[in-house]
Design an enzyme around this catalytic site. Structure first.
Site, PDB file in Angstrom:
ATOM      1  N   ARG A 399       0.834  -1.206   0.000  1.00  0.00           N
ATOM      2  CA  ARG A 399       0.000   0.000   0.000  1.00  0.00           C
ATOM      3  C   ARG A 399       0.861   1.246   0.000  1.00  0.00           C
ATOM      4  O   ARG A 399       0.573   2.209  -0.707  1.00  0.00           O
ATOM      5  CB  ARG A 399      -0.966   0.028   1.189  1.00  0.00           C
ATOM      6  CG  ARG A 399      -2.001   1.154   1.077  1.00  0.00           C
ATOM      7  CD  ARG A 399      -2.935   1.224   2.284  1.00  0.00           C
ATOM      8  NE  ARG A 399      -4.040   2.141   2.041  1.00  0.00           N
ATOM      9  CZ  ARG A 399      -3.982   3.466   2.210  1.00  0.00           C
ATOM     10  NH1 ARG A 399      -2.850   4.039   2.611  1.00  0.00           N
ATOM     11  NH2 ARG A 399      -5.035   4.227   1.976  1.00  0.00           N
ATOM     12  N   CYS A 400       1.929   1.243   0.787  1.00  0.00           N
ATOM     13  CA  CYS A 400       2.828   2.403   0.835  1.00  0.00           C
ATOM     14  C   CYS A 400       3.431   2.708  -0.535  1.00  0.00           C
ATOM     15  O   CYS A 400       3.673   3.864  -0.876  1.00  0.00           O
ATOM     16  CB  CYS A 400       3.967   2.160   1.822  1.00  0.00           C
ATOM     17  SG  CYS A 400       3.473   2.052   3.550  1.00  0.00           S
TER      18      CYS A 400
END
EC number: 3.5.3.6
Length: 410
Positions: A399-400
């Site tokens: 996600r990052c």
């Protein structure tokens, strides 16, 4: 396209995503400056690139259009005056070493093609790259061991943080740490000047000039009407309040903002390092963000009597707050590492909670977090594992490393 940016959930089918392939900036990390540049270790460039390419291809294999930050930035700077303005701002915000003339460094950067210029700015400018005039001043003669005129930007492969898609607009964020402050400048120029975006008047709900910090890792789009934002080591409560007021006054779809307080430490850097949505009614969570009885501070922000007033409701149960705002009678919080005190701490450190949903019930995760991945599968989630030995050294997960640009509505 009607809306070049459109994200109304965390789990809608991912159609377009923005990535940044790790480059020279990673090789410009040294042990002496790791803390300053927000790293704990030095990734091995050939392998981190291989792993990132595998991640990107995994998304393409699922029908996702993959855009690259470095390519869009180069394509946005076609105008000569725009290039000069961009370089001036980069040098000013990067606090480029004053012992070399600003003009000399500017001319050096502008001597490159657009693609090379962007890579050079991202990678950093070493002092041995530029020949300066004869040293005649005391400050020039003083020995200086700092190796850079312009610092590298090794955190850029975490494209989630500098900007965040919210509905049909986005936030272009003021980053808390000086080492990351310049990162959101790329997105500002892309949205304003890239052909894909410039004619669409994309709404900016909060811009990078706002005085309090907010970062995209803390911004989660729960559904069309509700977003959650972490009050964290990187995101200020004042920025959340300002964003909520701007959203409530400028659009009519988002009606609630959940401000979720998490411990302010590096291990829990952003909300998405400890909490992500994986299905309509399922979330991953790192148990350590909750108190002994599952208690924590959650504030539901809603529109008040006027544009500068908010209705704020305090809740102490994340489970109950989520049920309330999502209109669910039941939901499941899946503990990182299965809740085991050792496995959960180890896997959270390697972003076991940092899943990227590419469709409802379908997530991309790091392969190393096998306890969490097994538990997700036991809860009916399709888990697509990607390589992670070097990528995980930056303390960020799938996600990052991704900024959704377009998702299908759910």
């Amino acid at each position: 396209m009607k809306h070049p940016i459109h994200v109304t959930s965390e789990i809608g089918e991912l159609q377009t995503v923005l990535l940044k392939r790790p480059g020279k900036e990673v090789e410009n990390l040294t042990p002496d400056y790791l803390q300053q540049l927000l790293f704990d270790d030095i990734p091995y460039l050939p392998i981190i690139q291989k792993e990132h390419d595998y991640f990107a291809q995994t998304l393409r294999n699922r029908g996702v259009e993959v855009l690259y930050l470095e390519k869009l930035a180069a394509e946005a700077l076609v105008d000569k005056k725009l290039r000069e303005e961009f370089v001036d701002r980069i040098l000013k915000e990067g606090q480029a070493d004053v012992n070399v003339a600003h003009q000399t460094l500017k001319e050096y950067l502008l001597s490159f093609s657009n693609e090379e210029l962007i890579q050079k700015i991202m990678g950093g400018v070493r002092k041995n790259e530029i020949e300066t005039s004869k040293k005649t001043h005391l400050y020039e003669l003083m020995e200086d061991h700092y190796p850079f005129y312009l610092d590298p930007m090794p955190n850029l492969y975490f494209t989630r943080d500098p900007a965040a898609s919210v509905g049909d607009g986005l936030t272009i964020n003021k980053m808390r740490e000086p080492a990351r402050r310049r990162e959101s400048l790329f997105m500002e120029y892309i949205i304003k000047y890239h052909p894909r975006f410039e004619k669409h008047n994309v709404p900016i709900w909060l811009d990078r000039d706002y005085k309090f910090p907010i970062e995209g890792g803390d911004e989660l789009i729960l559904n069309e009407e509700t977003i959650a934002i972490g009050v964290s080591a990187r995101t200020s409560a004042k920025a959340i309040e300002r964003l909520a007021k701007n959203l409530f006054s400028r659009q009519n779809k988002i009606k609630k903002v959940l401000a979720i307080e998490i411990p302010k430490c590096r291990a829990f850097m952003h909300l998405d390092t400890v909490f992500t949505m994986v299905d309509y009614d399922k979330f991953t969570i790192h148990p350590a963000i909750q108190g002994p009885k599952g208690n924590m501070n959650i504030y539901i922000l809603e529109k008040g009597s006027d544009e500068e007033t908010l209705k704020i409701t305090h809740r102490t149960s994340l489970m109950e707050a989520l049920k309330e705002v999502l209109g669910l009678s039941e939901l499941v919080l899946i503990p990182c590492g299965g809740g085991d005190v050792i496995a959960s701490a180890r896997e959270q450190w390697n972003d076991g909670s940092n899943t990227l949903a590419i469709a409802p019930g379908v997530v991309v995760t790091y392969d190393r977090n096998y306890v969490s991945n097994t538990l997700l599968r036991e809860h009916g989630i399709e888990v697509i594992e990607v390589l992670s030995s070097e990528l995980s050294r930056g303390r960020g997960g799938p996600r990052c490393m991704s900024m959704p640009i377009v998702r299908k509505d759910i």
